[in-house]
Design a protein around this motif. Structure first.
Motif, PDB file in Angstrom:
ATOM      1  N   PRO A   1     -20.598 -57.874 -22.643  1.00 19.43           N
ATOM      2  CA  PRO A   1     -21.969 -57.518 -22.279  1.00 19.43           C
ATOM      3  C   PRO A   1     -22.943 -57.800 -23.424  1.00 19.43           C
ATOM      4  O   PRO A   1     -22.555 -57.882 -24.593  1.00 19.43           O
ATOM      5  CB  PRO A   1     -21.881 -56.014 -21.988  1.00 19.43           C
ATOM      6  CG  PRO A   1     -20.469 -55.817 -21.552  1.00 19.43           C
ATOM      7  CD  PRO A   1     -19.669 -56.772 -22.403  1.00 19.43           C
ATOM      8  N   CYS A   2     -24.207 -57.928 -23.074  1.00 16.56           N
ATOM      9  CA  CYS A   2     -25.297 -58.195 -24.015  1.00 16.56           C
ATOM     10  C   CYS A   2     -25.145 -59.556 -24.689  1.00 16.56           C
ATOM     11  O   CYS A   2     -25.601 -59.741 -25.815  1.00 16.56           O
ATOM     12  CB  CYS A   2     -25.422 -57.070 -25.043  1.00 16.56           C
ATOM     13  SG  CYS A   2     -25.842 -55.480 -24.297  1.00 16.56           S
ATOM     14  N   ASN A   3     -24.482 -60.481 -24.006  1.00 18.23           N
ATOM     15  CA  ASN A   3     -24.301 -61.852 -24.499  1.00 18.23           C
ATOM     16  C   ASN A   3     -23.623 -61.899 -25.854  1.00 18.23           C
ATOM     17  O   ASN A   3     -23.929 -62.740 -26.700  1.00 18.23           O
ATOM     18  CB  ASN A   3     -25.632 -62.595 -24.512  1.00 18.23           C
ATOM     19  CG  ASN A   3     -26.253 -62.610 -23.136  1.00 18.23           C
ATOM     20  OD1 ASN A   3     -25.576 -62.927 -22.166  1.00 18.23           O
ATOM     21  ND2 ASN A   3     -27.503 -62.227 -23.044  1.00 18.23           N
TER      22      ASN A   3
ATOM     23  N   MET B   1     -16.295 -54.392 -18.069  1.00 23.86           N
ATOM     24  CA  MET B   1     -17.278 -53.668 -18.875  1.00 23.86           C
ATOM     25  C   MET B   1     -18.621 -53.659 -18.151  1.00 23.86           C
ATOM     26  O   MET B   1     -18.974 -54.619 -17.475  1.00 23.86           O
ATOM     27  CB  MET B   1     -17.416 -54.314 -20.250  1.00 23.86           C
ATOM     28  CG  MET B   1     -16.137 -54.271 -21.070  1.00 23.86           C
ATOM     29  SD  MET B   1     -16.282 -55.103 -22.667  1.00 23.86           S
ATOM     30  CE  MET B   1     -17.326 -53.933 -23.545  1.00 23.86           C
ATOM     31  N   LYS B   2     -19.362 -52.581 -18.304  1.00 26.03           N
ATOM     32  CA  LYS B   2     -20.696 -52.449 -17.701  1.00 26.03           C
ATOM     33  C   LYS B   2     -21.743 -52.920 -18.697  1.00 26.03           C
ATOM     34  O   LYS B   2     -21.628 -52.681 -19.888  1.00 26.03           O
ATOM     35  CB  LYS B   2     -20.965 -51.006 -17.299  1.00 26.03           C
ATOM     36  CG  LYS B   2     -19.959 -50.446 -16.308  1.00 26.03           C
ATOM     37  CD  LYS B   2     -20.517 -50.499 -14.927  1.00 26.03           C
ATOM     38  CE  LYS B   2     -19.604 -49.762 -13.965  1.00 26.03           C
ATOM     39  NZ  LYS B   2     -18.917 -50.621 -13.072  1.00 26.03           N
ATOM     40  N   GLU B   3     -22.766 -53.568 -18.189  1.00 24.65           N
ATOM     41  CA  GLU B   3     -23.895 -53.990 -19.028  1.00 24.65           C
ATOM     42  C   GLU B   3     -24.738 -52.755 -19.300  1.00 24.65           C
ATOM     43  O   GLU B   3     -25.150 -52.053 -18.379  1.00 24.65           O
ATOM     44  CB  GLU B   3     -24.723 -55.045 -18.270  1.00 24.65           C
ATOM     45  CG  GLU B   3     -25.734 -55.754 -19.091  1.00 24.65           C
ATOM     46  CD  GLU B   3     -25.166 -56.925 -19.883  1.00 24.65           C
ATOM     47  OE1 GLU B   3     -25.784 -57.278 -20.903  1.00 24.65           O
ATOM     48  OE2 GLU B   3     -24.117 -57.466 -19.510  1.00 24.65           O
ATOM     49  N   PRO B   4     -25.013 -52.435 -20.570  1.00 24.71           N
ATOM     50  CA  PRO B   4     -25.855 -51.271 -20.854  1.00 24.71           C
ATOM     51  C   PRO B   4     -27.313 -51.515 -20.430  1.00 24.71           C
ATOM     52  O   PRO B   4     -27.724 -52.671 -20.275  1.00 24.71           O
ATOM     53  CB  PRO B   4     -25.766 -51.109 -22.378  1.00 24.71           C
ATOM     54  CG  PRO B   4     -25.300 -52.409 -22.886  1.00 24.71           C
ATOM     55  CD  PRO B   4     -24.551 -53.094 -21.774  1.00 24.71           C
ATOM     56  N   ALA B   5     -28.067 -50.445 -20.220  1.00 28.01           N
ATOM     57  CA  ALA B   5     -29.467 -50.566 -19.824  1.00 28.01           C
ATOM     58  C   ALA B   5     -30.266 -51.297 -20.895  1.00 28.01           C
ATOM     59  O   ALA B   5     -31.175 -52.076 -20.593  1.00 28.01           O
ATOM     60  CB  ALA B   5     -30.062 -49.189 -19.548  1.00 28.01           C
TER      61      ALA B   5
END
Length: 175
Positions: A141-143, A167-171
């Protein structure tokens, strides 16, 4: 004046080729080759990726892709070696589309591809010994990207990469 016939020319060229090939096999190569694979820990699809120009496969969300041959790395690892990883993501890989091959599908894809995103990162090349089993790129996540040169492939407990597959992408992504 004498001329060479076709057979003589072929024999001469073949001999030159053998000499050249023999010259190439003398000495040790400065590079090691290994398979190039990837693990996608995100919900976006990886349409393609490159590591120092070597192409990797597309990877479905939360999936694996690999076995592409080959990534070439220096035979001798040394501190400070870097890799340039470039990739393209499809943030909506499961978008409902019209039937394949139709004008509606082509129009849909023109609009859909506008959302594709290109990314790049410079990462450290992890240490490896005198052989290279594989170069495994992990898309997080987050590149973010992590790279492994271990012979233990993900998700082996011995793999150096421990992040979960889904994994979940954070806000908000930290810098």
């Amino acid at each position: 004046m004498s001329y060479l016939n076709g057979s003589t020319v072929c024999q001469w060229l073949g001999g030159c080729l053998l000499v050249l090939l023999a010259g190439c096999s003398l000495g040790e190569s400065k590079f090691l080759g290994g398979n190039l694979g990837g693990v996608n820990h995100t919900s976006a699809a990886i349409n393609y990726f490159f590591v120092n120009g070597y192409g990797g496969p597309n990877i479905s969300p939360h999936g694996y892709g690999g076995g592409m041959c080959c990534a070439m790395l220096p035979r001798q690892w040394q501190p400070g070696l870097k890799l340039k990883v470039e990739w393209e993501t499809d943030p909506n890989p499961y978008a409902k589309s019209p039937p394949l091959g139709t004008d509606e599908f082509r129009a849909f894809m023109v609009k859909h591809k506008v959302n594709y995103q290109q990314h790049s990162a410079i990462v450290d090349l992890p240490p490896y010994e005198d052989r290279l089993c594989a170069l495994e790129v992990h898309f997080l996540p987050c590149n973010k990207v992590k790279v492994s040169t271990s012979c233990w492939r993900y998700p082996s407990p011995n793999s150096p990469i421990k992040e979960p597959l889904e994994m979940k992408e954070p806000a908000v992504c930290s810098k």
